[in-house]
Scaffold this motif. Sequence first.
Motif, mmCIF file in Angstrom:
data_model
loop_
_atom_site.group_PDB
_atom_site.id
_atom_site.type_symbol
_atom_site.label_atom_id
_atom_site.label_comp_id
_atom_site.label_asym_id
_atom_site.label_seq_id
_atom_site.Cartn_x
_atom_site.Cartn_y
_atom_site.Cartn_z
ATOM 1 N N MET A 14 11.735 54.177 -91.584
ATOM 2 C CA MET A 14 11.857 54.000 -92.957
ATOM 3 C C MET A 14 13.146 53.613 -93.398
ATOM 4 N N ASP A 15 13.308 53.050 -94.745
ATOM 5 C CA ASP A 15 14.509 53.201 -95.376
ATOM 6 C C ASP A 15 14.335 53.123 -96.566
ATOM 7 N N PHE A 16 14.575 54.467 -97.373
ATOM 8 C CA PHE A 16 14.413 54.759 -98.556
ATOM 9 C C PHE A 16 15.791 54.573 -99.454
ATOM 10 N N PRO A 17 15.584 54.235 -100.732
ATOM 11 C CA PRO A 17 16.841 54.233 -101.530
ATOM 12 C C PRO A 17 17.523 55.330 -102.086
ATOM 13 N N ILE A 71 3.131 63.459 -77.043
ATOM 14 C CA ILE A 71 4.320 64.343 -77.038
ATOM 15 C C ILE A 71 5.656 63.263 -77.255
ATOM 16 N N LYS A 72 5.384 62.046 -76.740
ATOM 17 C CA LYS A 72 6.460 61.245 -76.838
ATOM 18 C C LYS A 72 6.454 60.454 -78.313
ATOM 19 N N GLY A 73 5.335 60.552 -79.080
ATOM 20 C CA GLY A 73 5.285 60.081 -80.337
ATOM 21 C C GLY A 73 5.499 61.117 -81.335
ATOM 22 N N PHE A 74 5.396 62.440 -81.052
ATOM 23 C CA PHE A 74 5.639 63.681 -81.697
ATOM 24 C C PHE A 74 7.275 63.893 -81.805
ATOM 25 N N MET A 75 8.017 63.585 -80.602
ATOM 26 C CA MET A 75 9.291 63.833 -80.432
ATOM 27 C C MET A 75 10.184 62.752 -81.288
ATOM 28 N N ALA A 76 9.352 61.221 -81.382
ATOM 29 C CA ALA A 76 9.899 60.114 -82.230
ATOM 30 C C ALA A 76 9.901 60.466 -83.557
ATOM 31 N N GLN A 77 8.463 60.922 -83.886
ATOM 32 C CA GLN A 77 8.616 61.252 -85.541
ATOM 33 C C GLN A 77 9.421 62.203 -85.884
ATOM 34 N N GLU A 78 9.584 63.377 -85.166
ATOM 35 C CA GLU A 78 10.281 64.571 -85.675
ATOM 36 C C GLU A 78 11.653 64.165 -85.550
ATOM 37 N N GLY A 79 12.293 63.259 -84.483
ATOM 38 C CA GLY A 79 13.597 62.716 -84.564
ATOM 39 C C GLY A 79 13.865 61.773 -85.805
ATOM 40 N N HIS A 80 12.866 61.251 -86.180
ATOM 41 C CA HIS A 80 13.107 60.122 -87.245
ATOM 42 C C HIS A 80 13.253 61.078 -88.649
ATOM 43 N N HIS A 81 12.390 61.863 -88.643
ATOM 44 C CA HIS A 81 12.263 62.908 -89.866
ATOM 45 C C HIS A 81 13.740 63.613 -90.070
ATOM 46 N N GLN A 82 14.385 64.073 -89.058
ATOM 47 C CA GLN A 82 15.367 64.646 -88.997
ATOM 48 C C GLN A 82 16.401 63.675 -89.572
ATOM 49 N N TYR A 83 16.573 62.408 -89.079
ATOM 50 C CA TYR A 83 17.449 61.362 -89.413
ATOM 51 C C TYR A 83 17.215 61.250 -90.947
ATOM 52 N N GLN A 84 16.107 61.056 -91.416
ATOM 53 C CA GLN A 84 16.036 60.643 -93.021
ATOM 54 C C GLN A 84 16.455 61.936 -93.543
ATOM 55 N N HIS A 85 16.104 63.086 -93.330
ATOM 56 C CA HIS A 85 16.758 64.110 -93.968
ATOM 57 C C HIS A 85 17.885 64.466 -93.875
ATOM 58 N N PRO A 153 12.490 58.110 -104.644
ATOM 59 C CA PRO A 153 12.778 57.776 -103.088
ATOM 60 C C PRO A 153 12.525 59.370 -102.472
ATOM 61 N N PHE A 154 12.769 60.566 -103.121
ATOM 62 C CA PHE A 154 12.410 61.749 -102.706
ATOM 63 C C PHE A 154 11.051 62.021 -102.546
ATOM 64 N N LYS A 155 10.400 61.508 -103.379
ATOM 65 C CA LYS A 155 8.821 61.575 -103.495
ATOM 66 C C LYS A 155 8.090 60.719 -102.495
ATOM 67 N N ASP A 156 8.739 59.560 -102.139
ATOM 68 C CA ASP A 156 8.301 58.549 -101.200
ATOM 69 C C ASP A 156 8.475 59.263 -99.617
ATOM 70 N N LEU A 157 9.649 59.945 -99.615
ATOM 71 C CA LEU A 157 10.307 60.525 -98.503
ATOM 72 C C LEU A 157 9.155 61.569 -97.981
ATOM 73 N N LEU A 158 9.064 62.340 -99.156
ATOM 74 C CA LEU A 158 8.072 63.680 -98.845
ATOM 75 C C LEU A 158 6.528 63.208 -98.336
ATOM 76 N N LEU A 159 6.036 62.153 -99.081
ATOM 77 C CA LEU A 159 4.758 61.762 -98.679
ATOM 78 C C LEU A 159 4.684 61.002 -97.093
ATOM 79 N N TRP A 160 5.825 60.359 -97.146
ATOM 80 C CA TRP A 160 5.929 59.773 -95.508
ATOM 81 C C TRP A 160 5.802 60.922 -94.565
ATOM 82 N N HIS A 161 7.010 61.901 -94.741
ATOM 83 C CA HIS A 161 6.997 62.891 -93.959
ATOM 84 C C HIS A 161 5.575 63.745 -93.782
ATOM 85 N N ALA A 162 4.866 63.684 -94.647
ATOM 86 C CA ALA A 162 3.667 64.563 -94.859
ATOM 87 C C ALA A 162 2.652 63.693 -93.968
ATOM 88 N N VAL A 163 2.477 62.733 -94.127
ATOM 89 C CA VAL A 163 1.516 61.856 -93.426
ATOM 90 C C VAL A 163 1.836 61.970 -91.865
#
Length: 286
Positions: A14-17, A71-85, A153-163
Amino acid sequence: MSLHKNLEIKARHMDFPFGSMNALKFHDDNIYKSSFMAGLSAAFPSGEKEFIDSVRNYRNKVKNPQLIEQIKGFMAQEGHHQYQHRLVNEELDRLGYNTSKVDKMLKKMIDKRLKVLDDKTRLAFTVAAEHVTAIMGSYIINHPEFLDNMEQPFKDLLLWHAVEEVEHKAVAFDVYMECEGDVKYLQKITKISTRLLHYRLFRNMLVLAFGTKHWTSFRDFKNCMKWMFGKDGMWRALRKPYKDFFTEGFHPWRDGGEELIIKWQEEFYHPEQNKKSEVYLQAKTG
Ligand SMILES: [Fe+2]
Ligand SMILES: [Fe+2]
């Protein structure tokens, strides 16, 4: 009977403003609600790194080929969550928070824990945390009004992280069940973990709010407590799904959740924020 679900888990890049965020009290003009959210965000980069590491320890022990893919998908998702946060945390610091202070406290705690805990316990702590993030994620997708008056942007971040928390909610659980299977121990760790989590989330909120000059607002504090613990507050609504974890034959997919992924897709997804989408690519090149 295993309730393992063969769901494809993929990270959405993702790319949030975040640069457009402009208020210290970015959530409902309330310093405590905003600090709670900022504290949650501050804890994700180091917290989710430990989630990944604790699951990675088991990667070679898992036999189920579908779970290996997940597991690969889980690691990729969590890795990207870290980056966005990490990105949003920099902006939160620009607005006046000290998210690095929270991150440092958490890192210190995790380092201490790593010296004494075995792999099984680390994984059990991750399963517990994943249960809580999944039920919180499910709650906000079902009750987006909980995020009313939050900068977009924070709301979009949380909802994307949530899903994505919903999508991968069973991965650590399935790994634990396949490799350890000790349900009693998992339940014991989950109880400890939840107590610690409550304490930490509350402390993070206070540390961040007290670092600003607005912390003296009793009105904000009172409204925040109502938002959390009141009749329609999140904490009360989470009690039942939290307790489900301790019921006979529990599995993260037992009571559904796929409908939340569809709901997010239909109501909260903005393709122009997804780096792989046509609209995004067109906007960047055109
Ligand atoms: Fe995450
Ligand atoms: Fe997660």
